[in-house]
Write a protein that holds these residues in place. Structure first.
Motif, short mmCIF file in Angstrom:
data_model
loop_
_atom_site.label_atom_id
_atom_site.label_comp_id
_atom_site.label_asym_id
_atom_site.label_seq_id
_atom_site.Cartn_x
_atom_site.Cartn_y
_atom_site.Cartn_z
N GLY A 66 46.81 33.66 15.79
CA GLY A 66 46.76 32.99 14.50
C GLY A 66 47.31 33.84 13.38
N GLY A 67 46.94 33.48 12.14
CA GLY A 67 47.46 34.14 10.95
C GLY A 67 46.58 35.25 10.43
N GLY A 68 46.80 35.61 9.16
CA GLY A 68 46.20 36.81 8.60
C GLY A 68 44.73 36.74 8.26
N SER A 69 44.10 35.59 8.34
CA SER A 69 42.67 35.51 8.00
C SER A 69 41.80 36.26 8.99
N GLU A 70 42.34 36.47 10.20
CA GLU A 70 41.59 37.09 11.30
C GLU A 70 40.43 36.22 11.79
N ASN A 71 40.35 34.99 11.33
CA ASN A 71 39.37 34.06 11.90
C ASN A 71 39.80 33.71 13.32
N PRO A 72 38.85 33.44 14.22
CA PRO A 72 39.23 33.11 15.60
C PRO A 72 39.95 31.77 15.68
N VAL A 73 40.83 31.65 16.66
CA VAL A 73 41.47 30.36 16.96
C VAL A 73 40.57 29.64 17.97
N THR A 74 40.20 28.41 17.64
CA THR A 74 39.33 27.63 18.51
C THR A 74 40.10 26.46 19.10
N PHE A 75 39.63 25.98 20.24
CA PHE A 75 40.34 24.93 20.97
C PHE A 75 39.43 23.73 21.20
N THR A 76 40.03 22.55 21.15
CA THR A 76 39.36 21.30 21.51
C THR A 76 40.37 20.41 22.21
N ILE A 77 39.85 19.47 23.00
CA ILE A 77 40.71 18.44 23.58
C ILE A 77 40.81 17.31 22.57
N ASP A 78 42.04 16.91 22.26
CA ASP A 78 42.23 15.84 21.29
C ASP A 78 41.50 14.58 21.75
N ALA A 79 40.83 13.93 20.80
CA ALA A 79 40.01 12.77 21.15
C ALA A 79 40.81 11.65 21.82
N THR A 80 42.10 11.57 21.51
CA THR A 80 42.91 10.49 22.09
C THR A 80 43.20 10.71 23.57
N THR A 81 42.98 11.94 24.07
CA THR A 81 43.27 12.22 25.48
C THR A 81 42.05 12.81 26.20
N ALA A 82 40.87 12.55 25.65
CA ALA A 82 39.66 13.17 26.20
C ALA A 82 39.39 12.75 27.65
#
Length: 205
Positions: A66-82
């Motif tokens: 990710g970018g400079g915030s250093e926040n973690p990148v989180t993942f989800t399955i898009d609701a349209t393809t769950a």
């Protein structure tokens, strides 16, 4: 009057003041303070790719930077393809059914950085199968299994023929289909017709 300048991302209190030149017939004044937030965009980039020629039953780990915030990148399955894929602990994507799966990656923003996001789409094909045939007095049993790299339990039905004559069809249960018949012959063929997630296959004995 105007001023153009470049400021790094952050929170600022901006104000303007007029200071007359010495001896000028003017009275000084100021605008008061106004809060402004200047942010930078964050670019999220997937570091991993799905399997080439992905099929039902496969899985893969997903990661992104990710970018400079250093926040973690989180993942989800898009609701349209769950219904096509799922996400398990450890950020592992499991390809459950044939179709298109979309994984959403998101990174939260801060006072200095905008939120960032990215998507990865996986086209999941039907897995191949292998059919094995076992003969016994009065019955014939076909066992259908997923072929690597696919996984899972095929559903549907198996058609049986003896010496070129159709003798019946049996429904798979737990990957096996048994037809009870008194038909005899030298060439027995079992044909699995496939389902929405698995390709057809056949064998003979």
């Amino acid at each position: 009057a105007s001023l153009t300048t470049t400021l790094p991302p952050g929170l600022y209190d901006l104000s303007a003041a007029f200071v007359p030149a010495p001896g000028a017939p003017f009275v000084g004044s100021s605008s008061g303070s106004t809060a402004y937030s200047i942010t930078s965009p964050q670019v999220v980039t997937f570091n991993t790719s799905p399997p080439v020629g992905a099929v039902v039953g496969q899985s893969y780990g997903v990661s992104a930077s990710g970018g400079g915030s250093e926040n973690p990148v989180t993942f989800t399955i898009d609701a349209t393809t769950a219904g096509i894929c799922s996400l398990t602990p450890g950020d592992v994507v499991v390809l459950d059914h044939a179709g298109d799966c979309t994984i959403d990656a998101a990174q939260a923003g801060t006072t200095r950085y905008d939120p960032g996001s990215a998507i990865q789409t996986v086209t999941v094909g039907r897995a191949g199968t292998a059919t094995a045939l076992t003969l016994a007095p009065g019955s014939m049993t076909a066992v259908v299994s997923a072929a690597a790299p696919g996984a899972g339990t095929p559903t549907g039905s198996v058609s049986f023929s003896v010496d070129g004559r159709a003798v019946g069809t049996a429904v798979l249960s737990g990957g096996a289909a048994t037809l009870h018949t008194g038909q005899a012959g030298t060439d027995v063929v079992a044909v699995y017709s496939g389902d929405i997630d698995f390709l057809a296959s056949a064998t003979s004995a």
